[in-house]
Design an enzyme around this catalytic site. Structure first.
Site, mmCIF file in Angstrom:
data_model
loop_
_atom_site.group_PDB
_atom_site.id
_atom_site.type_symbol
_atom_site.label_atom_id
_atom_site.label_comp_id
_atom_site.label_asym_id
_atom_site.label_seq_id
_atom_site.Cartn_x
_atom_site.Cartn_y
_atom_site.Cartn_z
ATOM 1 N N GLU A 35 0.692 -1.650 -0.069
ATOM 2 C CA GLU A 35 -0.077 -0.010 0.506
ATOM 3 C C GLU A 35 0.558 1.315 -0.176
ATOM 4 O O GLU A 35 1.062 2.123 1.483
ATOM 5 C CB GLU A 35 -1.339 -0.158 1.556
ATOM 6 C CG GLU A 35 -1.593 -1.197 1.340
ATOM 7 C CD GLU A 35 -1.971 -1.531 2.929
ATOM 8 O OE1 GLU A 35 -2.609 -1.098 3.396
ATOM 9 O OE2 GLU A 35 -2.746 -2.313 3.094
ATOM 10 N N PRO A 36 1.002 1.440 -1.257
ATOM 11 C CA PRO A 36 2.427 2.634 -0.779
ATOM 12 C C PRO A 36 2.401 4.104 -1.151
ATOM 13 O O PRO A 36 2.655 4.944 -2.382
ATOM 14 C CB PRO A 36 3.452 2.419 -2.280
ATOM 15 C CG PRO A 36 2.321 1.147 -3.176
ATOM 16 C CD PRO A 36 1.589 0.674 -1.983
ATOM 17 N N TYR A 48 -2.167 15.647 12.197
ATOM 18 C CA TYR A 48 -2.491 13.757 12.207
ATOM 19 C C TYR A 48 -1.856 12.989 11.526
ATOM 20 O O TYR A 48 -1.817 12.127 11.255
ATOM 21 C CB TYR A 48 -3.530 14.477 10.590
ATOM 22 C CG TYR A 48 -5.114 15.173 11.306
ATOM 23 C CD1 TYR A 48 -5.395 15.086 12.839
ATOM 24 C CD2 TYR A 48 -5.637 16.069 10.850
ATOM 25 C CE1 TYR A 48 -6.498 15.870 13.280
ATOM 26 C CE2 TYR A 48 -6.017 17.340 11.080
ATOM 27 C CZ TYR A 48 -7.191 17.057 12.193
ATOM 28 O OH TYR A 48 -8.169 17.644 13.001
ATOM 29 N N ASP A 49 -0.438 13.688 10.646
ATOM 30 C CA ASP A 49 0.176 12.527 10.104
ATOM 31 C C ASP A 49 1.810 12.716 10.875
ATOM 32 O O ASP A 49 2.495 11.883 10.617
ATOM 33 C CB ASP A 49 0.855 12.868 9.213
ATOM 34 C CG ASP A 49 0.690 11.720 8.071
ATOM 35 O OD1 ASP A 49 0.865 10.712 8.155
ATOM 36 O OD2 ASP A 49 1.425 11.943 6.488
ATOM 37 N N CYS A 79 -7.608 32.437 12.929
ATOM 38 C CA CYS A 79 -7.965 33.131 14.383
ATOM 39 C C CYS A 79 -7.697 31.870 15.182
ATOM 40 O O CYS A 79 -7.524 32.278 16.572
ATOM 41 C CB CYS A 79 -8.894 33.754 14.623
ATOM 42 S SG CYS A 79 -9.549 34.830 12.930
#
Length: 300
Positions: free
Chosen positions: A172-173, A220-221, A249
């Site tokens: 899954e690259p 998130y990563d 803001c």
């Protein structure tokens, strides 16, 4: 999109029943599972499926660990799941794992492939035609040396444990393909100096993209981004400790606080390389700031 159903694996181990019914309608035959509940669900909604058992073999150092969410215990649960599938007259055709996205524990691939071999043997022993091994993803897309090391370990392990050419090896690259495909270019629209004793100790720049846009990869990563300026190269150019903010803001909208850049002005551009993976696809127009346009350049 034109892909044939035979070439698709429904690889999310936790599927809504409505998605399974859609997979059945489209004749997508192969699904990944890692719990008994998922096996019972498939037996109810799509018993014709071919199952791939996903086990847990987490890297000791990964950018995004996945083991808390997915993967059964290889020793305690994987064989039981295959026996359960057998009792329900379901077909098991393969094994999968994912050592974690952005793996820095390279021997984890060898450990996982050796475990997969034992599970293949068990599946064959109870009568299954085991023919698919999914080695997951998380391969680096911006570090050729690191990828070469991982590739050597994977290839050596596959030659040792899976020499049979009838076994299909897949991966899954996604990160590998696109991580370095994009460079994000942002404009400085505001600036602030943080001074102590009449000296500017820190320069702050506010740019037109942030963590609710392309830089969501920071939240998130767990990416660490690199900022590059467009000023004329000069070894004597003085650099300052720099903090870069996004445009919203929200004080959470911080891009980096450990950059060192020359003295820049409003209207100047800053580039961020390797911004292809987990960036624009997850971006939102929060606070009214639009996601960036994509421009394509042909290399000479």
């Amino acid at each position: 999109m034109g892909a044939s159903p035979e070439s698709i694996i429904f690889a999310n181990p936790c599927k809504p029943a409505s998605h399974l019914r859609y997979a059945k309608e489209k004749r997508i035959m192969t699904s990944t599972v890692d719990t008994e509940y998922e096996i019972y669900k498939i037996a109810k909604h799509y018993p014709e499926s071919n199952l791939v058992i996903r086990f847990l073999c987490e890297a000791k150092d990964a950018q995004c660990p996945l083991g808390d969410k997915f993967g059964c215990n290889a020793e305690a649960d994987a064989a039981s799941l295959m026996l359960l599938a057998k009792s329900l007259s379901l077909s098991v055709t393969g094994i999968s794992f994912h050592v974690g996205s952005g793996c820095n524990d390279f021997p984890a691939y060898n450990r996982a492939i050796s475990i997969a071999k034992n599970l293949f043997k068990f599946g064959e022993m109870i009568g299954y035609n085991m023919k698919i091994l999914d080695i997951g993803g998380g391969f680096p897309g911006a570090d050729d040396d690191k990828f070469a090391t991982i590739a050597e370990i994977v290839n050596t392990s596959l030659e040792k444990y899976f020499p049979d050419e009838n076994v299909e090896i897949i991966s899954e690259p996604g990160r590998f393909f696109v991580a370095s495909a994009y460079t994000l270019v942002c404009k400085i629209h505001a600036k602030r100096d943080v001074r102590s004793e009449k000296k500017a100790d820190l320069r702050m720049y506010y740019i037109n993209d942030g963590v609710y846009g392309s830089f969501n990869c920071i939240l998130y990563d767990h990416q660490k981004v690199t900022a590059e300026h467009f000023l004329e190269e000069n070894d004597n150019l003085q650099k300052f400790k720099t903090l870069i903010w996004g445009p919203s803001c929200d004080a959470l909208d911080k891009i980096t606080d450990d950059a060192y850049l020359p003295n820049l002005s409003c209207g100047d551009l800053i580039a961020f390389p390797n911004m292809g993976a987990y960036t624009v696809p997850i971006a939102s127009p929060f606070n009214g700031f639009l996601v960036p346009k994509t421009l394509y350049f042909k290399a000479n």
